[in-house]
Motif scaffolding. Structure first.
Motif: not given
Length: 430
Positions: A374-396
């Protein structure tokens, strides 16, 4: 480990995207469908009711009991519905969670079965004479009203929502994710069929398959389902970002509370998809996002002005809310000290230890996102309007690259917009 995670993305049709995050660490899978629509007062309540109404049954499993019997047959699978705000988009979610295919005792494809079940829920509800069943409609109305009331009864949550509403009273973001209590109460069963048809036809849709699963049969199920549907052009989902404030506004509510609340609404000057989002995230953490932050250590611990004091950055809307619980006589001093800590960052008075602690805290929160689906889903949904989608590791990793200078610059972009106070009736009368 990174090698166990595989991310893929495929278009389904115009305005519909499919994303899979395969992670073999899990013994479960999750399939989620997120409908994104403009957040508007006229449609918010009806939209919010829809996912809960749909998740009750389908024509194939026409009542709550039959649907739950089917879920039990699928090793105790579950259906979840939710509503949230993403910037000024209203996101309606329906998700199915169940056992990974390789653990099924008879070799069943749980992912294919859950995909079929979700499609039956979304595309073939148990309409009677073209209407949703009355008992389900009335029950979901009551439960939605109860959710709105629960936000009011939790005064910390209510103070935050009230500050958002007042701060953004001329913006769509000020609308409650469930709509207003009055609008939910006024909903008529006859309108919900048209709402369902409109959402399927016009929403931007993000479909996600997460966990230990083969995404191909899941993708095929939704591809075939949406091929049969006539879609309209998807409306642009735009969030208004305000960066300048002429003069801060102040509001006070008097209520039956033992502990007063102070919420400061600030315009952050940075929002998705700008590059400055990462530095603003880290600045907010330095200010009040961790147990080692300036607000926690100074305003709460050292000066004992607040029971809690924390900063929350919404990077899709570009606002920061600083929430605190205070004694009424300490409200003015608490506000002064909170803004004083922001001034400290603006002046560059941040130690390397403070910066490191914030980096570690934010980075760790990102790395633990993938601990549950559920947390992983929220993570990727929260980036729906980002130009580049990041993995949690890339964001860190990006947070680790933010410099002290960038944190100071982020603090200097922040401006105070709204001061909201909730005080007890006795204190207000004194």
């Amino acid at each position: 480990m990174r090698e166990m995670i595989k991310t893929e993305e495929y278009p389904v049709t115009e305005g519909i995207n499919f994303r899979s995050i395969q992670d073999t660490r899990f013994k479960t899978l999750r399939i989620a469908v997120n409908f994104m629509l403009p957040l508007e007062k006229e449609t918010a309540a009806a939209n919010a009711l829809l996912p809960f109404l749909l998740s009750r049954a389908s024509r194939e499993y026409p009542d709550f009991t039959r649907l739950n019997e089917r879920l039990s047959e699928l090793y105790g699978a579950a259906i979840h519905a939710d509503v949230r705000k993403l910037g000024e988009a209203q996101v309606l979610s329906i998700a199915a969670a169940g056992l990974a295919d390789r653990y099924a005792l008879e070799g069943e494809s749980i992912s294919a079965e859950l995909s079929h079940l979700l499609c039956s829920i979304l595309f073939d509800p148990p309409l009677v004479d073209g209407l949703f069943p009355e008992d389900g409609f009335e029950q979901e109305k009551r439960q939605t009203i109860e959710m709105i009331d629960s936000d009011f009864n939790d005064k910390r949550t209510f103070a935050r929502l009230r500050c958002e509403q007042l701060m953004c009273d001329r913006e769509a973001f000020g609308i409650n994710r469930y709509g207003s209590r009055e609008d939910v109460t006024a909903l008529q069963r006859e309108e919900m069929t048209k709402v369902w048809e409109r959402v399927l036809r016009t929403a931007r849709i993000e479909i996600m398959a997460l966990g230990d699963c083969d995404p191909v049969p899941i993708y095929d199920s939704f591809l075939n389902a949406f091929k049969k549907l006539d879609r309209d052009p998807v409306p642009e989902l735009h969030t208004e970002i305000i960066k300048e404030v002429t003069k801060p506004r102040e509001f006070t509510d008097t209520m039956e509370v033992a502990q007063s609340k102070l919420v400061l609404g600030l315009r952050a000057g940075a929002a998705v998809p700008q590059d400055a989002v990462a530095s603003t995230k880290l600045m907010s953490a330095v200010l009040g996002g961790t147990p080692s932050s300036k607000l926690f250590l100074n305003v709460r611990e050292k000066l004992s002005l607040c029971y809690y004091c924390a900063s929350r950055y919404d990077w899709n809307k570009g606002i920061i809310l600083i929430e605190s619980g205070v004694e009424t006589e300490n409200i003015d001093r608490a506000q002064t000290e909170i803004l004083g800590q922001l001034d400290e960052i603006r002046a560059g008075k941040v130690t390397e230890e403070e910066l490191l602690a914030a980096r570690l805290s934010v980075g760790n929160s990102y790395r633990t996102v993938g601990d549950y689906l559920g947390g992983l889903e929220n993570w990727y949904v929260s980036q729906a309007f980002c130009e580049k989608i990041q993995s949690p590791e890339e964001a860190a990793e990006e947070i680790n690259s933010v410099t002290m200078e960038q944190v100071v610059q982020a603090a200097n972009r922040v401006v105070l917009d709204t001061v909201y106070r909730m005080v007890g009736k006795e204190e207000a009368e004194e």
